[in-house]
Design a protein around this motif. Structure first.
Motif, PDB file in Angstrom:
ATOM      1  N   GLY A 150      33.074  53.124  35.393  1.00 36.48           N
ATOM      2  CA  GLY A 150      33.061  51.775  34.573  1.00 36.48           C
ATOM      3  C   GLY A 150      32.892  50.675  35.615  1.00 36.48           C
ATOM      4  N   SER A 151      33.630  49.876  35.243  1.00 31.83           N
ATOM      5  CA  SER A 151      33.562  48.436  36.147  1.00 31.83           C
ATOM      6  C   SER A 151      34.747  48.026  37.058  1.00 31.83           C
ATOM      7  CB  SER A 151      33.644  47.287  35.120  1.00 31.83           C
ATOM      8  OG  SER A 151      34.599  47.386  34.375  1.00 31.83           O
ATOM      9  N   ILE A 152      34.482  47.298  37.936  1.00 32.32           N
ATOM     10  CA  ILE A 152      35.481  46.667  38.991  1.00 32.32           C
ATOM     11  C   ILE A 152      35.622  45.232  38.925  1.00 32.32           C
ATOM     12  CG2 ILE A 152      36.404  46.538  41.184  1.00 32.32           C
ATOM     13  CD1 ILE A 152      34.738  49.246  41.577  1.00 32.32           C
ATOM     14  N   GLU A 153      36.666  44.578  38.285  1.00 27.34           N
ATOM     15  CA  GLU A 153      36.758  43.209  38.354  1.00 27.34           C
ATOM     16  C   GLU A 153      37.778  42.769  39.365  1.00 27.34           C
ATOM     17  OE1 GLU A 153      37.523  41.857  34.415  1.00 27.34           O
ATOM     18  OE2 GLU A 153      35.897  43.160  33.635  1.00 27.34           O
ATOM     19  N   THR A 154      37.689  41.646  39.743  1.00 29.90           N
ATOM     20  CA  THR A 154      38.521  40.965  40.976  1.00 29.90           C
ATOM     21  C   THR A 154      38.842  39.575  40.693  1.00 29.90           C
ATOM     22  OG1 THR A 154      36.775  40.537  42.478  1.00 29.90           O
ATOM     23  CG2 THR A 154      37.826  42.903  42.726  1.00 29.90           C
ATOM     24  N   LYS A 155      40.162  39.329  41.088  1.00 29.16           N
ATOM     25  CA  LYS A 155      40.334  37.731  40.837  1.00 29.16           C
ATOM     26  C   LYS A 155      41.040  37.386  41.979  1.00 29.16           C
ATOM     27  CE  LYS A 155      40.735  37.612  35.838  1.00 29.16           C
ATOM     28  NZ  LYS A 155      41.607  37.308  34.643  1.00 29.16           N
ATOM     29  N   TRP A 156      41.072  36.307  42.683  1.00 32.60           N
ATOM     30  CA  TRP A 156      42.067  35.864  43.824  1.00 32.60           C
ATOM     31  C   TRP A 156      41.864  34.450  43.797  1.00 32.60           C
ATOM     32  CZ3 TRP A 156      37.364  38.420  44.583  1.00 32.60           C
ATOM     33  CH2 TRP A 156      36.505  37.805  45.375  1.00 32.60           C
ATOM     34  N   GLU A 157      42.792  33.916  44.685  1.00 33.07           N
ATOM     35  CA  GLU A 157      42.928  32.344  45.155  1.00 33.07           C
ATOM     36  C   GLU A 157      42.408  32.422  46.605  1.00 33.07           C
ATOM     37  OE1 GLU A 157      46.590  30.596  43.931  1.00 33.07           O
ATOM     38  OE2 GLU A 157      46.266  31.393  41.755  1.00 33.07           O
ATOM     39  N   LEU A 158      41.923  31.512  47.050  1.00 33.12           N
ATOM     40  CA  LEU A 158      41.498  31.202  48.625  1.00 33.12           C
ATOM     41  C   LEU A 158      41.919  29.898  48.879  1.00 33.12           C
ATOM     42  CD1 LEU A 158      40.322  32.698  50.963  1.00 33.12           C
ATOM     43  CD2 LEU A 158      38.223  31.851  50.221  1.00 33.12           C
ATOM     44  N   PRO A 159      43.278  29.652  49.386  1.00 26.70           N
ATOM     45  CA  PRO A 159      43.884  28.258  49.384  1.00 26.70           C
ATOM     46  C   PRO A 159      43.168  27.580  50.740  1.00 26.70           C
ATOM     47  CG  PRO A 159      45.564  30.121  49.526  1.00 26.70           C
ATOM     48  CD  PRO A 159      44.272  30.613  49.612  1.00 26.70           C
TER      49      PRO A 159
END
Length: 182
Positions: A150-159
């Motif tokens: 399937g798929s890989i999704e990523t989310k993050w914040e980079l202050p």
């Protein structure tokens, strides 16, 4: 430009935010934008590289996701700390692909399995990345037809870093904090 009247082209990419119109308490989104990315240099926009390796068998699907800092990232440093990180690994459940009935994950801290969606989610308040490769492992036990990668999704914040390279500033003579309550 001096005393010349500014034209629309001179002010392209310049926006005014009327803070008096914002009624909600902080934090509030005052401006959203969409970048037109340089297709030839997409890797320069991400601070981290994720590399998946899938192994598919009749009744299970395993994936190892190796991640490390992206040396091509325009704002890269030796180590970076990402905040509010969410990494999702999902099986392809389209057509007649096998559905996950259970999953094993490593590391287990911050990991959860969503049976209905056939996916695993890791949530990390902070994730420090550097040049050393680290791994996430997931094994889906499936039923029915053989599973599909399937798929890989990523989310993050980079202050304190705008990864796009887009600049944010105030005009001369304006408040030093454009989001102050003045």
């Amino acid at each position: 430009k001096g005393k010349e009247p500014a034209t629309g082209e001179d002010r392209a990419g310049e926006y005014s935010v009327a803070l008096s119109a914002i009624k909600r308490p902080a934090p509030t989104i005052a401006l959203k934008y969409q970048l037109h990315l340089d297709e030839a240099n997409l890797s320069t926009y991400s601070p981290v590289l994720f590399t998946p390796a899938w192994q598919i068998q009749d009744s299970q699907a395993s994936v190892i996701v190796v991640y490390a800092i992206n040396p091509a990232f325009s704002k890269a440093s030796a180590t970076m700390t990402l905040k509010n990180v969410v990494i999702t690994i999902a099986l392809d459940t389209s057509q007649d692909a096998g559905k996950a009935v259970s999953a094993m994950m490593a590391p287990t801290a911050g990991a959860s399995f969503k049976k209905k969606q056939s996916l695993v989610v890791w949530r990390f308040p902070e994730l420090t990345i550097d040049a050393e490769q680290k791994k996430l492992l997931a094994r889906f036990i499936t039923s029915g037809s053989p599973p599909k990668a399937g798929s890989i999704e990523t989310k993050w914040e980079l202050p304190n870093i705008i990864g796009s390279g887009l600049g944010v500033s105030t005009l001369a003579g304006e408040a030093s904090d454009p989001f102050a309550d003045e």
